[in-house]
Design a protein around this motif. Structure first.
Motif, short mmCIF file in Angstrom:
data_model
loop_
_atom_site.label_atom_id
_atom_site.label_comp_id
_atom_site.label_asym_id
_atom_site.label_seq_id
_atom_site.Cartn_x
_atom_site.Cartn_y
_atom_site.Cartn_z
N ARG A 1 -20.45 -6.81 33.96
CA ARG A 1 -19.35 -6.66 33.00
C ARG A 1 -18.47 -7.90 32.99
O ARG A 1 -18.09 -8.41 31.92
N GLN A 2 -18.15 -8.42 34.19
CA GLN A 2 -17.30 -9.60 34.27
C GLN A 2 -18.01 -10.85 33.72
O GLN A 2 -17.40 -11.70 33.09
N ARG A 3 -19.31 -10.94 33.97
CA ARG A 3 -20.09 -12.09 33.45
C ARG A 3 -20.11 -12.07 31.92
O ARG A 3 -19.83 -13.09 31.27
N LYS A 4 -20.40 -10.91 31.36
CA LYS A 4 -20.49 -10.81 29.89
C LYS A 4 -19.12 -10.98 29.23
O LYS A 4 -19.03 -11.55 28.14
N ALA A 5 -18.07 -10.51 29.89
CA ALA A 5 -16.72 -10.67 29.35
C ALA A 5 -16.35 -12.14 29.22
O ALA A 5 -15.53 -12.52 28.38
N ARG A 6 -16.97 -12.97 30.04
CA ARG A 6 -16.69 -14.42 30.00
C ARG A 6 -17.73 -15.17 29.18
O ARG A 6 -17.70 -16.40 29.11
N GLY A 7 -18.66 -14.43 28.57
CA GLY A 7 -19.67 -15.05 27.73
C GLY A 7 -20.65 -15.91 28.50
O GLY A 7 -21.18 -16.89 27.96
N LEU A 8 -20.89 -15.56 29.76
CA LEU A 8 -21.77 -16.35 30.61
C LEU A 8 -23.17 -15.75 30.67
O LEU A 8 -23.34 -14.54 30.74
N THR A 9 -24.17 -16.61 30.65
CA THR A 9 -25.55 -16.16 30.88
C THR A 9 -25.77 -16.11 32.39
O THR A 9 -24.96 -16.63 33.17
N LEU A 10 -26.87 -15.47 32.79
CA LEU A 10 -27.22 -15.45 34.21
C LEU A 10 -27.36 -16.87 34.74
O LEU A 10 -26.92 -17.19 35.85
N GLN A 11 -27.95 -17.74 33.94
CA GLN A 11 -28.16 -19.14 34.36
C GLN A 11 -26.82 -19.85 34.56
O GLN A 11 -26.64 -20.60 35.52
N GLN A 12 -25.88 -19.61 33.66
CA GLN A 12 -24.57 -20.26 33.76
C GLN A 12 -23.81 -19.77 34.99
O GLN A 12 -23.20 -20.56 35.71
N LEU A 13 -23.83 -18.45 35.24
CA LEU A 13 -23.14 -17.92 36.42
C LEU A 13 -23.82 -18.42 37.69
O LEU A 13 -23.15 -18.71 38.68
N SER A 14 -25.12 -18.57 37.63
CA SER A 14 -25.84 -19.12 38.78
C SER A 14 -25.35 -20.52 39.10
O SER A 14 -25.10 -20.87 40.25
N GLY A 15 -25.16 -21.33 38.04
CA GLY A 15 -24.66 -22.69 38.24
C GLY A 15 -23.24 -22.73 38.77
O GLY A 15 -22.90 -23.58 39.59
N LEU A 16 -22.40 -21.79 38.33
CA LEU A 16 -21.00 -21.74 38.77
C LEU A 16 -20.84 -21.21 40.19
O LEU A 16 -19.93 -21.62 40.91
N SER A 17 -21.72 -20.29 40.57
CA SER A 17 -21.56 -19.62 41.86
C SER A 17 -22.48 -20.12 42.96
O SER A 17 -22.21 -19.93 44.15
N GLY A 18 -23.59 -20.76 42.55
CA GLY A 18 -24.56 -21.21 43.55
C GLY A 18 -25.51 -20.09 43.97
O GLY A 18 -26.35 -20.28 44.84
N VAL A 19 -25.39 -18.92 43.36
CA VAL A 19 -26.29 -17.80 43.64
C VAL A 19 -27.46 -17.88 42.65
O VAL A 19 -27.25 -18.08 41.45
N SER A 20 -28.67 -17.75 43.15
CA SER A 20 -29.84 -17.92 42.29
C SER A 20 -29.85 -16.91 41.15
O SER A 20 -29.33 -15.79 41.27
N LYS A 21 -30.47 -17.32 40.04
CA LYS A 21 -30.56 -16.46 38.86
C LYS A 21 -31.30 -15.17 39.19
O LYS A 21 -30.90 -14.08 38.75
N SER A 22 -32.37 -15.25 39.98
CA SER A 22 -33.14 -14.06 40.32
C SER A 22 -32.32 -13.09 41.17
O SER A 22 -32.38 -11.88 40.97
N MET A 23 -31.53 -13.64 42.10
CA MET A 23 -30.67 -12.78 42.93
C MET A 23 -29.60 -12.11 42.08
O MET A 23 -29.32 -10.92 42.23
N LEU A 24 -29.01 -12.87 41.15
CA LEU A 24 -28.00 -12.31 40.25
C LEU A 24 -28.58 -11.14 39.45
O LEU A 24 -27.95 -10.09 39.32
N SER A 25 -29.79 -11.35 38.93
CA SER A 25 -30.44 -10.32 38.14
C SER A 25 -30.67 -9.06 38.97
O SER A 25 -30.42 -7.94 38.52
N GLN A 26 -31.10 -9.24 40.22
CA GLN A 26 -31.34 -8.09 41.10
C GLN A 26 -30.04 -7.36 41.43
O GLN A 26 -30.01 -6.13 41.46
#
Length: 197
Positions: free
Chosen positions: A15-40
């Protein structure tokens, strides 16, 4: 620390990611958490560690404590951060005799860390060597302790502070029969050497 199951955390992060208009890839870049881990995590298939959650809150710019209450953003004019007692992370020794409450912010991990230490009567906290140049400052708040650093051991009573290198095996022992508390500050590298001098 209050534990949340993956299904509780996932929807908040999404919810917080989408509220900021971020894709999984973008949040991965901002947080350092892998895209696959974010998805899980978002799908409730992974239970994130404290470190991963901290990275995500930094990437999303939300307060860690607020995440546990639904992910409210930190007001921009807030200058005082309050961490409720129940949200303060804790480490316990394998035998349960030692409890360390992590008081320092995770962003300082590996640089400067401080802990509220409580050791049961007769208990002992053994630690392997830290990085070269690291040192600890331990202030006894109650009881009496024995501090060991390498081959040296010294008693420390309430009100006293010991400063000692921790790039060697070291330990803090409760020399009394009652629980005792202290404040431990761990400084790494050249910072630690300078403060210990």
């Amino acid at each position: 620390m209050t534990e949340l199951s993956a299904p509780q955390i996932g929807p908040i992060i999404q919810r917080q990611r989408k509220a900021r208009g971020l894709t999984l890839q973008q949040l991965s870049g901002l947080s350092g958490v892998s895209k696959s881990m974010l998805s899980q995590i978002e799908r409730g298939q992974a239970n994130p560690t404290f470190a991963v959650l901290w990275s995500l809150t930094q990437g999303l710019k939300i307060d860690f404590a607020a995440l546990l209450q639904g992910g409210q953003a930190v007001p921009s004019d807030t200058t005082i951060e309050i961490v409720p007692s129940e949200h303060t992370p804790e480490i316990r020794s394998a035998d349960g005799s030692c409890r360390l409450r992590i008081l320092s912010p995770p962003s300082l991990a590996g640089t400067t860390e401080w802990y509220d230490v409580e050791i049961a009567g007769g208990g002992r906290l053994d630690s392997a060597p830290h990085a070269a140049g690291a040192c600890e400052h331990f202030t006894a708040l109650s009881g009496q302790f024995l501090i060991t650093s390498g081959a040296s051991t010294y008693p420390v009573k309430a009100g006293e502070t010991a400063r000692y290198p921790v790039d060697v095996p070291h330990s803090i022992s409760n020399a009394s029969h009652r629980p005792a508390r202290g404040l431990m500050v761990l400084l790494y590298g050249k910072i630690g050497q300078g403060r210990a001098a």
